[in-house]
Design an enzyme around this catalytic site. Structure first.
Site, PDB file in Angstrom:
ATOM      1  CB  ILE A  88      -0.922  -0.023   1.238  1.00  0.00           C
ATOM      2  CG1 ILE A  88      -1.895  -1.190   1.105  1.00  0.00           C
ATOM      3  CG2 ILE A  88      -1.671   1.299   1.368  1.00  0.00           C
ATOM      4  CD1 ILE A  88      -2.742  -1.439   2.335  1.00  0.00           C
ATOM      5  CG  HIS A 105      -7.975  -4.762  -7.697  1.00  0.00           C
ATOM      6  ND1 HIS A 105      -7.139  -5.128  -6.658  1.00  0.00           N
ATOM      7  CD2 HIS A 105      -9.212  -5.190  -7.364  1.00  0.00           C
ATOM      8  CE1 HIS A 105      -7.857  -5.752  -5.734  1.00  0.00           C
ATOM      9  NE2 HIS A 105      -9.116  -5.800  -6.142  1.00  0.00           N
TER      10      HIS A 105
HETATM   11  C1  GAR Z   1      -2.387  -9.817 -10.831  1.00  0.00           C
HETATM   12  O1  GAR Z   1      -3.498 -10.671 -10.867  1.00  0.00           O
HETATM   13  C2  GAR Z   1      -2.807  -8.416 -10.416  1.00  0.00           C
HETATM   14  O2  GAR Z   1      -4.072  -8.056 -10.910  1.00  0.00           O
HETATM   15  C3  GAR Z   1      -2.815  -8.527  -8.923  1.00  0.00           C
HETATM   16  O3  GAR Z   1      -1.683  -9.298  -8.618  1.00  0.00           O
HETATM   17  C4  GAR Z   1      -1.434 -10.201  -9.702  1.00  0.00           C
HETATM   18  C5  GAR Z   1       0.013 -10.058 -10.100  1.00  0.00           C
HETATM   19  O4  GAR Z   1       0.353 -11.009 -11.064  1.00  0.00           O
HETATM   20  N1  GAR Z   1      -2.761  -7.246  -8.285  1.00  0.00           N
HETATM   21  C6  GAR Z   1      -3.390  -6.944  -7.145  1.00  0.00           C
HETATM   22  O5  GAR Z   1      -4.010  -7.750  -6.497  1.00  0.00           O
HETATM   23  C7  GAR Z   1      -3.257  -5.491  -6.712  1.00  0.00           C
HETATM   24  N2  GAR Z   1      -4.156  -5.184  -5.649  1.00  0.00           N
HETATM   25  P1  GAR Z   1       1.667 -10.828 -11.942  1.00  0.00           P
HETATM   26  O6  GAR Z   1       2.820 -10.555 -10.965  1.00  0.00           O
HETATM   27  O7  GAR Z   1       1.842 -12.135 -12.641  1.00  0.00           O
HETATM   28  O8  GAR Z   1       1.451  -9.674 -12.883  1.00  0.00           O
END
Ligand code: GAR
Length: 214
Positions: A88, A105
């Protein structure tokens, strides 16, 4: 050409999708708050400069945010892209990057801010779920929506199958949003409204059809 800095905390698949999309911008750096983030290896393999600003090494959120901002600002990016960055960020940090800080998100905001979005969508009996790319404001997982992608929730879905369906859309929606920005077609105006120039109607709404409707 505009330049971007990407912030990650883990796998980095959204970052990879941006690399694959060959966006018309310079990726100045990939920065992580975790030294063991898998995405850092991927970035290095693509010859992109990486850095770690470890939150655990800073005594307070304010000190961490300041160190992170200093690392980002060395590159003077036009846009900062949060791609699975799981810290955050404080109000001062967010205000410093107003209009040039984007996040993805894994839910159709304002539903399900925070963690475990896929599990919560299943528990709530949602029939559609998805992801949201938005400009960041001080409130957690909130801010003016740029693009949303919706997917069906199918009978028998588990958290994993639903997450995979959403992630496939994330990999389309996020590079698209960054492309709009670096092409100068997307901005946040002084009133906090998203301005998008894309001649295609509904360009900010991606809908994944049901399998039997394809
Ligand atoms: C993704 O699903 C993204 O939307 C989420 O984390 C994942 C990261 O995947 N983000 C959140 O939850 C933000 N609040 P990645 O590292 O493979 O891109």
């Amino acid at each position: 050409m505009k330049s971007i800095v990407i912030l990650i905390s883990g796998r980095g698949s959204n970052m990879e999708a941006m690399l694959a999309a060959q966006l018309p911008c310079r990726i100045a750096a990939v920065i992580s708050n975790k030294a063991d983030a898998k995405g850092l290896e991927t970035a290095r393999a693509h010859g992109i400069s990486t850095a770690v600003v470890a939150h655990a090494e800073h005594a307070s959120r304010e000190l961490f945010d300041a160190a992170l901002a200093a690392e980002i600002d060395r590159h003077a990016p036009d846009l900062v892209v949060l791609a699975g960055f799981m810290r955050i960020l404080g109000e001062d940090f967010v205000r410093h990057y107003q209009g040039r800080l984007m996040n993805i998100h894994p839910s159709l905001l304002p539903a399900f801010p925070g963690l475990h979005t896929h599990r919560r969508a299943l528990e709530a009996g949602c029939r559609v779920h998805g992801c949201t790319v938005h400009f960041v404001t001080p409130a957690l997982d909130n801010g003016p929506v740029i693009v949303q992608a919706a997917v069906p929730v199918l009978p028998g879905d588990s958290e994993d199958t639903l997450a995979a369906r959403v992630l496939a859309q994330e990999h389309i929606a996020y590079p698209q949003a960054v492309r709009w920005f670096v092409e100068g077609r997307l901005s946040l105006d002084a009133d906090g409204h998203v301005r998008l120039q894309d001649e295609r109607p509904g360009a900010g709404a991606l809908l994944s059809p049901l399998p039997d409707a394809r």
